[in-house]
Design an enzyme around this catalytic site. Structure first.
Site, PDB file in Angstrom:
ATOM      1  N   CYS A 131       0.817  -1.227   0.000  1.00 50.02           N
ATOM      2  CA  CYS A 131       0.000   0.000   0.000  1.00 50.02           C
ATOM      3  C   CYS A 131       0.851   1.278   0.000  1.00 50.02           C
ATOM      4  O   CYS A 131       0.554   2.240  -0.714  1.00 50.02           O
ATOM      5  CB  CYS A 131      -0.943  -0.008   1.203  1.00 50.02           C
ATOM      6  SG  CYS A 131      -0.235  -0.723   2.687  1.00 50.02           S
ATOM      7  N   HIS A 243      -3.037   6.182   4.648  1.00 46.56           N
ATOM      8  CA  HIS A 243      -1.588   6.267   4.872  1.00 46.56           C
ATOM      9  C   HIS A 243      -1.089   7.624   4.376  1.00 46.56           C
ATOM     10  O   HIS A 243      -1.493   8.084   3.299  1.00 46.56           O
ATOM     11  CB  HIS A 243      -0.847   5.187   4.075  1.00 46.56           C
ATOM     12  CG  HIS A 243      -1.000   3.791   4.622  1.00 46.56           C
ATOM     13  ND1 HIS A 243      -1.718   3.483   5.752  1.00 46.56           N
ATOM     14  CD2 HIS A 243      -0.480   2.608   4.178  1.00 46.56           C
ATOM     15  CE1 HIS A 243      -1.651   2.179   5.970  1.00 46.56           C
ATOM     16  NE2 HIS A 243      -0.905   1.626   5.025  1.00 46.56           N
TER      17      HIS A 243
HETATM   18  N1  LIG Z   1      -4.827  -3.657   4.926  1.00 47.98           N
HETATM   19  C1  LIG Z   1      -4.121  -3.077   3.952  1.00 47.98           C
HETATM   20  O1  LIG Z   1      -4.026  -1.829   3.841  1.00 47.98           O
HETATM   21  C2  LIG Z   1      -3.414  -3.911   2.942  1.00 47.98           C
HETATM   22  C3  LIG Z   1      -2.942  -3.302   1.804  1.00 47.98           C
HETATM   23  C4  LIG Z   1      -2.291  -4.078   0.841  1.00 47.98           C
HETATM   24  C5  LIG Z   1      -2.138  -5.424   1.061  1.00 47.98           C
HETATM   25  N2  LIG Z   1      -2.611  -6.000   2.202  1.00 47.98           N
HETATM   26  C6  LIG Z   1      -2.398  -7.432   2.382  1.00 47.98           C
HETATM   27  O2  LIG Z   1      -3.642  -8.121   2.196  1.00 47.98           O
HETATM   28  C7  LIG Z   1      -3.709  -9.254   3.067  1.00 47.98           C
HETATM   29  C8  LIG Z   1      -4.954  -9.180   3.930  1.00 47.98           C
HETATM   30  O3  LIG Z   1      -4.970  -7.985   4.644  1.00 47.98           O
HETATM   31  P1  LIG Z   1      -6.234  -7.508   5.474  1.00 47.98           P
HETATM   32  O4  LIG Z   1      -5.842  -6.171   5.962  1.00 47.98           O
HETATM   33  O5  LIG Z   1      -7.508  -7.667   4.713  1.00 47.98           O
HETATM   34  O6  LIG Z   1      -6.237  -8.571   6.693  1.00 47.98           O
HETATM   35  P2  LIG Z   1      -7.450  -9.043   7.620  1.00 47.98           P
HETATM   36  O7  LIG Z   1      -8.427  -7.957   7.827  1.00 47.98           O
HETATM   37  O8  LIG Z   1      -6.819  -9.670   8.803  1.00 47.98           O
HETATM   38  O9  LIG Z   1      -8.171 -10.201   6.762  1.00 47.98           O
HETATM   39  C9  LIG Z   1      -7.550 -11.414   6.471  1.00 47.98           C
HETATM   40  C10 LIG Z   1      -8.461 -12.243   5.563  1.00 47.98           C
HETATM   41  O10 LIG Z   1      -7.788 -13.449   5.227  1.00 47.98           O
HETATM   42  C11 LIG Z   1      -8.594 -14.556   5.578  1.00 47.98           C
HETATM   43  N3  LIG Z   1      -7.798 -15.697   5.994  1.00 47.98           N
HETATM   44  C12 LIG Z   1      -6.915 -15.791   7.015  1.00 47.98           C
HETATM   45  N4  LIG Z   1      -6.420 -17.051   7.098  1.00 47.98           N
HETATM   46  C13 LIG Z   1      -7.009 -17.751   6.106  1.00 47.98           C
HETATM   47  C14 LIG Z   1      -6.945 -19.102   5.664  1.00 47.98           C
HETATM   48  N5  LIG Z   1      -6.143 -20.000   6.298  1.00 47.98           N
HETATM   49  N6  LIG Z   1      -7.697 -19.491   4.608  1.00 47.98           N
HETATM   50  C15 LIG Z   1      -8.503 -18.606   3.989  1.00 47.98           C
HETATM   51  N7  LIG Z   1      -8.635 -17.315   4.354  1.00 47.98           N
HETATM   52  C16 LIG Z   1      -7.883 -16.905   5.397  1.00 47.98           C
HETATM   53  C17 LIG Z   1      -9.431 -14.048   6.726  1.00 47.98           C
HETATM   54  O11 LIG Z   1     -10.563 -14.884   6.853  1.00 47.98           O
HETATM   55  P3  LIG Z   1     -11.262 -15.185   8.292  1.00 47.98           P
HETATM   56  O12 LIG Z   1     -12.163 -14.007   8.534  1.00 47.98           O
HETATM   57  O13 LIG Z   1     -11.992 -16.449   8.017  1.00 47.98           O
HETATM   58  O14 LIG Z   1     -10.159 -15.312   9.299  1.00 47.98           O
HETATM   59  C18 LIG Z   1      -9.762 -12.645   6.228  1.00 47.98           C
HETATM   60  O15 LIG Z   1     -10.785 -12.717   5.266  1.00 47.98           O
HETATM   61  C19 LIG Z   1      -2.385  -9.251   3.849  1.00 47.98           C
HETATM   62  O16 LIG Z   1      -1.466 -10.096   3.200  1.00 47.98           O
HETATM   63  C20 LIG Z   1      -1.928  -7.818   3.758  1.00 47.98           C
HETATM   64  O17 LIG Z   1      -0.543  -7.685   3.867  1.00 47.98           O
HETATM   65  C21 LIG Z   1      -3.266  -5.284   3.133  1.00 47.98           C
END
Ligand SMILES: NC(=O)c1ccc[n+]([C@@H]2O[C@H](COP(=O)([O-])OP(=O)(O)OC[C@H]3O[C@@H](n4cnc5c(N)ncnc54)[C@H](OP(=O)(O)O)[C@@H]3O)[C@@H](O)[C@H]2O)c1
Length: 342
Positions: A131, A243
């Site tokens: 991001c 950010h």
């Molecule tokens: N937040 C940001 O600004 C941002 C920006 C760019 C990239 N990212 C990247 O995107 C990814 C997710 O970020 P987020 O902020 O959305 O995190 P988050 O809110 O913690 O969400 C994680 C998601 O992944 C799912 N998940 C976790 N373990 C899993 C598994 N074993 N099998 C299938 N699904 C699973 C979770 O499902 P459950 O609800 O079932 O646990 C939830 O839907 C990360 O790699 C992060 O680095 C984030």
């Protein structure tokens, strides 16, 4: 005519924003499925005004016959399931850090390096950058094209939603605990995040930089130019969404601030708000839910020959994640690179 689209990590901060962005932008869809861990299988999520999706378990989902999957389930999960989806013929756009630096996986910001998309065929996977990288390269691109950027020093002020839904809950709970004089228990972050700043995002590397700082360096080089030197300090701040970055860039050619402002004003995805007056700039609270990357506080850096400083703000869940991924999907459609559903 439309596509069969899977959203993986659909219950997370990024996944929910992906569903919202796909619906808002009217991405051509004939079928959509929300996937997450077994923990949330059966949970319901809305898609657009009228559809309700029942979350399915990623582990047992068969991607055969699906055209496109937008992944954000964390790096370790993408490492296993993104290649599985790609092997089934489903093109993957992955938001995690897992594939970004692999040479045969394009790392794409559509306004900056759309030509890289064509390399996706070998692996069937396209990576969405970090991001903090996305908003910075978007602002640097028109300046680099005109003045040739040599070096960047950037300090970030990153919101807690960058650490997902649990990061947002922790800011809320720590803030509440401080108000009612309860003990504060940091779990997602290494210190209390309420009323604080933490100069540490992702793990420490051998040279003393953090992995988030390393990502900004190597991803900028992969997307924009391998010759640009980047020194980043990444800081978590008690902001829910958005950010911010203080960027100081050094160029090969002499920089004129007025010309730089005009270049940025005409650049896709950028909005310049730069009135030299009280409140004449954009803060993260202003950019929530917005698609643009905002540039403010443009000024010459007199400490180096051709230096320019600016402030840059974007919604990390939108341009920093979901929007950029959906724009990649739209570029695939525009170039007729997505297989049509039967
Ligand atoms: N937040 C940001 O600004 C941002 C920006 C760019 C990239 N990212 C990247 O995107 C990814 C997710 O970020 P987020 O902020 O959305 O995190 P988050 O809110 O913690 O969400 C994680 C998601 O992944 C799912 N998940 C976790 N373990 C899993 C598994 N074993 N099998 C299938 N699904 C699973 C979770 O499902 P459950 O609800 O079932 O646990 C939830 O839907 C990360 O790699 C992060 O680095 C984030």
């Amino acid at each position: 005519m439309g596509y069969k689209v899977a959203v993986v990590g659909a219950t997370g901060a990024v996944g929910r924003e992906m569903l919202k962005t796909l619906a808002e932008r009217g991405f051509p869809i004939t079928a959509i499925v929300a996937l997450a861990s077994p923990r949330s299988a059966g949970q319901q999520l809305s898609f657009g005004e009228h559809q309700v999706l029942t979350v399915q378990n990623l582990e047992t989902f068969d991607f055969a016959g699906w055209d496109l999957a937008l992944f954000s389930p964390g790096a370790a999960v993408s490492a296993i399931h993104a290649p599985r989806a790609a092997a089934a013929g489903c093109i993957v756009i992955d938001n995690t850090s897992h594939f970004r630096m692999e040479p045969d996986v394009p790392l794409v910001v559509p306004e900056v390096n759309p030509q890289a998309l064509l390399k996706y065929r070998k692996r069937g996977i396209i990576a969405n950058p970090n991001c903090s990288t996305i908003q910075m390269v978007l602002a640097l691109k028109p300046l680099h094209d005109r003045f040739t950027c040599k070096r960047v020093v950037v300090s970030t002020y990153q919101s807690v939603s960058g650490a997902g839904k649990e990061g947002m809950d922790e800011l809320f709970n720590n803030t509440k605990a401080i108000f009612v004089n309860d003990p504060v228990k940091p779990e997602v972050f290494t210190r209390n995040i309420a009323f604080n700043c933490i100069p540490h995002i992702d793990k420490f590397m051998n040279d003393g930089a953090t992995k988030e700082e390393w990502k900004m360096t190597v991803e900028t080089r992969k997307i924009l130019d391998p010759d640009i030197a980047v020194f980043a300090t990444c800081v978590r701040v008690p902001v829910f969404i958005g950010h911010s970055e203080a960027v100081v860039a050094e160029f090969e050619k002499p920089v004129n601030v007025g010309e730089a402002r005009d270049l940025l004003r005409n650049a896709p995805g950028i909005v310049v708000v730069d009135e030299h007056d009280d409140g004449g700039y954009i803060t993260p609270a202003d950019c929530q839910g917005e698609d643009a990357t905002y540039v403010s506080r443009l000024r010459r850096d007199p400490t180096v020959p051709n230096g320019l400083g600016f402030w840059c703000v974007a919604d990390n869940l939108r341009k920093g994640a979901a929007l950029n991924a959906v724009q990649i999907a739209e570029s695939l459609v525009a170039q007729d690179l997505l297989r049509h559903a039967a």
